[in-house]
Design a protein around this motif. Structure first.
Motif, short mmCIF file in Angstrom:
data_model
loop_
_atom_site.label_atom_id
_atom_site.label_comp_id
_atom_site.label_asym_id
_atom_site.label_seq_id
_atom_site.Cartn_x
_atom_site.Cartn_y
_atom_site.Cartn_z
N ILE A 1 3.35 2.07 2.96
CA ILE A 1 4.02 3.36 2.92
C ILE A 1 3.01 4.41 3.35
CG2 ILE A 1 5.11 5.06 1.40
CD1 ILE A 1 6.06 2.49 -0.20
N ARG B 1 -6.79 -2.39 6.32
CA ARG B 1 -6.22 -3.04 7.51
C ARG B 1 -6.70 -4.47 7.63
NH1 ARG B 1 -5.94 1.62 10.11
NH2 ARG B 1 -3.98 1.99 11.19
N ALA C 1 -5.10 -6.69 5.15
CA ALA C 1 -3.69 -6.96 5.44
C ALA C 1 -3.49 -8.01 6.53
CB ALA C 1 -2.98 -5.66 5.82
N HIS D 1 2.31 8.48 5.20
CA HIS D 1 3.00 9.72 5.54
C HIS D 1 2.76 10.18 6.97
CE1 HIS D 1 -0.40 11.18 3.14
NE2 HIS D 1 -0.36 12.28 3.86
N PHE E 1 0.86 -1.18 0.00
CA PHE E 1 0.00 0.00 0.00
C PHE E 1 0.90 1.23 0.00
CE2 PHE E 1 -2.92 -2.95 2.47
CZ PHE E 1 -3.74 -3.21 1.39
P1 ADP Z 1 -1.68 8.44 6.10
O1 ADP Z 1 -1.64 9.64 5.25
O2 ADP Z 1 -2.91 8.45 6.92
O3 ADP Z 1 -0.39 8.15 6.82
P2 ADP Z 1 -1.46 6.92 3.69
O4 ADP Z 1 -2.55 7.29 2.76
O5 ADP Z 1 -0.12 7.55 3.49
O6 ADP Z 1 -1.96 7.17 5.19
O7 ADP Z 1 -1.25 5.35 3.61
C1 ADP Z 1 -1.44 4.39 4.63
C2 ADP Z 1 -2.35 3.34 4.05
O8 ADP Z 1 -1.97 2.00 4.37
C3 ADP Z 1 -3.75 3.49 4.60
O9 ADP Z 1 -4.62 3.57 3.50
C4 ADP Z 1 -4.04 2.23 5.35
O10 ADP Z 1 -5.36 1.80 5.19
C5 ADP Z 1 -3.11 1.22 4.74
N1 ADP Z 1 -2.82 0.13 5.69
C6 ADP Z 1 -2.96 -1.18 5.47
N2 ADP Z 1 -2.61 -1.91 6.51
C7 ADP Z 1 -2.27 -1.05 7.48
C8 ADP Z 1 -1.84 -1.20 8.80
N3 ADP Z 1 -1.70 -2.38 9.39
N4 ADP Z 1 -1.55 -0.10 9.48
C9 ADP Z 1 -1.71 1.10 8.89
N5 ADP Z 1 -2.11 1.32 7.66
C10 ADP Z 1 -2.40 0.25 6.95
#
Ligand code: ADP
Ligand code: ADP
Length: 229
Positions: A195, A184, A187, A197, A164
């Protein structure tokens, strides 16, 4: 579910300008490793190397102990599902785009994935194809809508390894929370590279790597990283 390993990975898009400087980390089978860090740090490059859009120049990446250069492109792409930051769609229907890579999927399965990614209404609106064209016949999709199509495609594919790459970055906040929960859940039990931010979205990751200028500058679980700062 396989373990994914980056071993001493060095990579440069252009000679003389290295992007990753000897990176090593492991995503244990069924776990999630998250990568955070400033823009330009090399985070997306990691995901492109794992999917083999590019090959490493030194070191290696292994899946279940096997160098990914020794795996056929077809089986690598079957094993991995990626939600990239920018999705390029085929000039065909939304349903076609979601089912790409799962041509055996039933209409019901496609709709279920579309519902989870909140792109369901678009299937009904554009059943005949040319959904992504810009112009008279087409329906122009926003970045967030394209991202939802990519998410639906990956949910439907349901592979053992997930990537992701800021997978919800283009979504409006109304959709974001619900879809993050879906990702989530998807996963769970999969070997996952996330990845992100914001550190706050990856609290439950097995390990978080802080990448800066192509190097891992901090690593640990969420609590450990908070204690460092
Ligand atoms: P943010 O800007 O909120 O940090 P991003 O859009 O950069 O989030 O990307 C994180 C993405 O990874 C989210 O869409 C989230 O749903 C996905 N994801 C998948 N599994 C997990 C996990 N175990 N923990 C956190 N995020 C996860
Ligand atoms: P991040 O995802 O952390 O923002 P990226 O992995 O996208 O960082 O990019 C890391 C560095 O590589 C940046 O300096 C970026 O400009 C450069 N870069 C990314 N893609 C390419 C490319 N196709 N050709 C040349 N340089 C690139």
């Amino acid at each position: 579910t396989p373990t994914v390993r980056f071993e001493n990975v060095r990579f440069a898009y252009e000679a003389e300008r290295p992007i990753l400087h000897g990176l090593s980390f492991e995503i244990p089978a069924g776990k999630t490793v998250a990568v955070v860090g400033p823009s330009g740090a090399g985070k997306s490059t990691l995901s492109r190397l794992l999917y083999r859009f590019y090959d490493v120049q030194e070191g290696r990446i292994t899946i279940a102990g096997q160098d990914i250069r020794q795996v056929t492109q077809a089986s690598l792409r079957r094993a991995i599902g990626i939600v990239p930051q920018d999705t390029v769609l085929f000039n065909d229907s939304i349903a076609f785009n979601i089912a790409y890579g799962r041509t055996d999927a039933s209409q019901e399965e496609i709709e279920q994935a579309a519902r989870a990614a909140h792109i369901h209404n678009f299937i009904a609106a554009q059943p005949q194809g040319y959904a992504t064209t810009v112009g008279e016949r087409g329906l122009k999709l926003s970045g967030g809508e394209k991202q939802r199509v990519a998410i639906a495609r990956t949910l439907l594919k349901d592979p053992p390894i997930l990537i992701f790459d800021e997978a919800t970055s283009a979504l409006d906040s109304a959709n974001e929370r619900a879809i993050q929960a879906e990702l989530r859940a998807a996963a769970q039990g999969k070997t996952t590279l996330v990845i992100a931010h914001r550190l706050s979205t990856v609290v439950d990751a097995h390990e978080i790597l802080v990448l800066d200028a192509g190097q891992i500058v901090e690593r640990g679980n969420h609590q450990q990283l908070l204690a460092l700062n």
